[in-house]
Design an enzyme around this catalytic site. Structure first.
Site, PDB file in Angstrom:
ATOM      1  N   LYS A   1      23.415 -16.948 -55.929  1.00  0.00           N
ATOM      2  CA  LYS A   1      22.702 -16.283 -54.836  1.00  0.00           C
ATOM      3  C   LYS A   1      23.541 -15.099 -54.359  1.00  0.00           C
ATOM      4  O   LYS A   1      24.767 -15.247 -54.174  1.00  0.00           O
ATOM      5  CB  LYS A   1      22.501 -17.297 -53.704  1.00  0.00           C
ATOM      6  CG  LYS A   1      21.644 -16.803 -52.551  1.00  0.00           C
ATOM      7  CD  LYS A   1      21.445 -17.925 -51.530  1.00  0.00           C
ATOM      8  CE  LYS A   1      20.409 -17.556 -50.482  1.00  0.00           C
ATOM      9  NZ  LYS A   1      20.172 -18.643 -49.524  1.00  0.00           N
TER      10      LYS A   1
ATOM     11  N   SER B   1      15.328 -19.560 -48.886  1.00  0.00           N
ATOM     12  CA  SER B   1      15.696 -18.208 -49.250  1.00  0.00           C
ATOM     13  C   SER B   1      16.389 -18.097 -50.604  1.00  0.00           C
ATOM     14  O   SER B   1      16.529 -16.986 -51.109  1.00  0.00           O
ATOM     15  CB  SER B   1      16.591 -17.606 -48.167  1.00  0.00           C
ATOM     16  OG  SER B   1      17.819 -18.314 -48.083  1.00  0.00           O
TER      17      SER B   1
ATOM     18  N   SER C   1      17.145 -23.682 -47.551  1.00  0.00           N
ATOM     19  CA  SER C   1      17.066 -22.621 -48.558  1.00  0.00           C
ATOM     20  C   SER C   1      17.373 -23.019 -49.985  1.00  0.00           C
ATOM     21  O   SER C   1      17.048 -22.280 -50.904  1.00  0.00           O
ATOM     22  CB  SER C   1      17.987 -21.473 -48.170  1.00  0.00           C
ATOM     23  OG  SER C   1      17.332 -20.691 -47.216  1.00  0.00           O
TER      24      SER C   1
HETATM   25  N1  GLN Z   1      14.077 -20.602 -43.816  1.00  0.00           N
HETATM   26  C1  GLN Z   1      15.209 -20.873 -42.967  1.00  0.00           C
HETATM   27  C2  GLN Z   1      15.547 -19.625 -42.185  1.00  0.00           C
HETATM   28  O1  GLN Z   1      14.886 -18.651 -42.389  1.00  0.00           O
HETATM   29  C3  GLN Z   1      16.350 -21.349 -43.789  1.00  0.00           C
HETATM   30  C4  GLN Z   1      17.196 -20.292 -44.358  1.00  0.00           C
HETATM   31  C5  GLN Z   1      18.348 -20.806 -45.156  1.00  0.00           C
HETATM   32  O2  GLN Z   1      18.499 -22.006 -45.337  1.00  0.00           O
HETATM   33  N2  GLN Z   1      19.212 -19.888 -45.546  1.00  0.00           N
HETATM   34  O3  GLN Z   1      16.430 -19.627 -41.384  1.00  0.00           O
END
Ligand code: GLN
Length: 460
Positions: free
Chosen positions: A75, A150, A174
């Site tokens: 990532k 994400s 994510s």
């Molecule tokens: N969807 C969640 C957010 O937008 C989780 C993001 C993540 O785990 N990096 O904060």
């Protein structure tokens, strides 16, 4: 050993039936062929083949590491020396890693090869893979639908056959949400199990780096590689790292499995609950385990608790992107969701003088963690769906932030409680993959992975 499994691939590499260089070349070819439509990879490592050739020499001389020859995507929020760490943001568009994050150094020490940096929602802000400044990621397992986020790129790269394994990051879901939508496996480790040194924070009190793979074995192998105490990250805990891959071979028996009434009520798509319950039932029958209902108190407050924490920590963490050192000032170039969090975080921070939101959220977080502690007195693991809904169509972006935030209702609680959680494919609805989430107490990753392996096995 199933054909096409990570374990089988490792055997081929070890026995010289496949060289590391051939493995990397094949993946580079797939990336070249598919990435223009999937957009999972932002930057490929030009030195990957040369690095693989060096690993081949080590394999021949019999002193190669545990990941020898496997291709890993990362990532783009995790620092790899020389590769883009842009967090899918214009702010860091030209920034390349100047050092290896702890997790990366450990992968390289075991002769894993970083093949490329993967797409994501900007700075981890999102659940769909649509919030990247460099274009949305596609879902190879459900064409036309979002891959989840994400860590959209890592999940899609595995599903598209662009790498063996991937490294993601999970603040509120994510790793798990894209694993579910793309039909792959992923683990969010307990807070403190894996060093966060070298990751660009979304919210430092919640972020964890974690492994993703096509199967539980590969995911466990990567977990085993990256876990452990680091002098670079004071939040890491000094506990031995079990040999997860060896423990997987043991047959799990007699687990007490919890299913939460609260999660069942919050699951808006009944079909998802149906797929997950059926997979849990199969696993329970195969392992002579019992399923019982548990109550997870205050878990319905998880989203309201999470966002004030994330907004404030993100606001604070992004102050260094002021345009002086790393690139353009974040507020000038970032997307809508990142900006919403920065501005919201600023307001909450101001109000904090009166202890209005952040401190209240910390209290709620404690209550949620206590709810899990209580539940884990009665059960060993808790099984739930990963997301309350199926992935939507790419291009039909959900514009209401509250509706988008609801996506993570089942995954955020584990981050708030600091426990470990993983996702494993459970079945499909109209061809769309559905992942089952397992949560286990903090630092019980071996139990988590064993239970995940039991689900994987029962489903075959
Ligand atoms: N969807 C969640 C957010 O937008 C989780 C993001 C993540 O785990 N990096 O904060």
């Amino acid at each position: 050993m199933a054909a096409g499994s990570t374990e089988e691939k490792l055997r081929q590499l070890r026995e010289g039936k496949l060289t590391a260089a051939e493995n990397i070349r094949q993946f580079l070819k797939t990336i070249k062929g598919k990435n223009s439509s999937i957009n999972a990879i932002l930057h490929t490592n030009e030195d990957a083949v040369a690095e693989a050739e060096a690993v081949d020499r080590k394999i021949k001389s019999g002193n190669a590491g545990r990941l020898a020859g496997l291709a890993i995507t990362v990532k783009a929020a995790i620092s790899v020396k020389g590769l883009t760490v842009c967090c899918a943001s214009k702010t860091l568009e030209d920034y390349h890693g100047t050092f290896d994050a702890d997790a990366i150094a450990k992968i390289k020490a075991e002769d894993g090869i970083i093949i490329g940096m993967a797409n994501m929602d900007e700075f981890g802000c999102g659940s769909s893979g649509e919030n990247s400044a460099f274009g949305a990621t596609g879902n190879p397992s459900a064409p036309g639908l979002i891959p989840g986020g994400s860590s959209s790129g890592p999940a899609a790269a595995i599903a598209a056959g662009m790498c063996d394994l991937a490294l993601g990051e999970d603040t509120g879901g994510s790793i798990r949400n894209p694993a579910s939508h793309c039909g792959v496996v992923g683990v969010k480790p307990s807070y403190g199990r894996v060093s966060r040194y070298g990751i660009v924070d979304l919210a430092m009190s919640l972020d964890q780096v974690g492994p993703m793979g096509p199967d539980v074995y590969g995911t466990a192998l990567l977990m085993e590689t990256i876990a452990g105490k680091s002098e670079n990250d004071a939040t890491t805990v000094n506990k031995d790292v079990p040999k997860y891959t060896q423990l997987l071979k043991k047959n799990t028996k007699g687990l007490r499995i919890g299913m939460s009434t609260e999660f069942e009520e919050m699951c808006s798509d009944r079909r998802i609950y149906g797929v997950v319950s059926a997979a849990a039932g199969k696993m329970a029958a195969a392992t002579k385990s019992m399923i019982k209902q548990v109550r997870l108190s205050h878990v319905d407050l998880a989203i309201q608790t999470y966002y004030p924490l994330v907004y404030v920590e993100f606001f604070s963490g992004t102050r260094k992107f002021d345009g002086r050192k790393y690139g353009r000032k974040i507020e000038d170039v970032c997307g809508e969701e990142a900006l919403r969090r920065i501005l919201g975080g600023k307001e909450i921070s101001k109000a904090e003088y009166h202890g209005l939101y952040y401190r209240k959220a910390l209290k709620a977080r404690r209550l949620i963690a206590e709810g899990f502690e209580k539940a884990f007195k009665d059960v060993d693991i808790i099984i739930s769906p990963t997301t309350p809904m199926l992935p939507h169509k790419l291009g039909t972006k959900i514009t209401d932030p509250k509706a988008m935030y609801a996506y993570d209702a089942f995954t955020i609680p584990a981050n708030l409680a600091g426990i470990c959680a993983g996702v494993v494919p459970a079945g499909k609805i109209d061809g769309v993959p559905v992942g089952l989430q397992i949560m286990a107490p903090a630092f019980k990753e071996e139990l988590l992975l064993q239970a995940m392996a039991a689900v994987e096995k029962a489903g075959q």
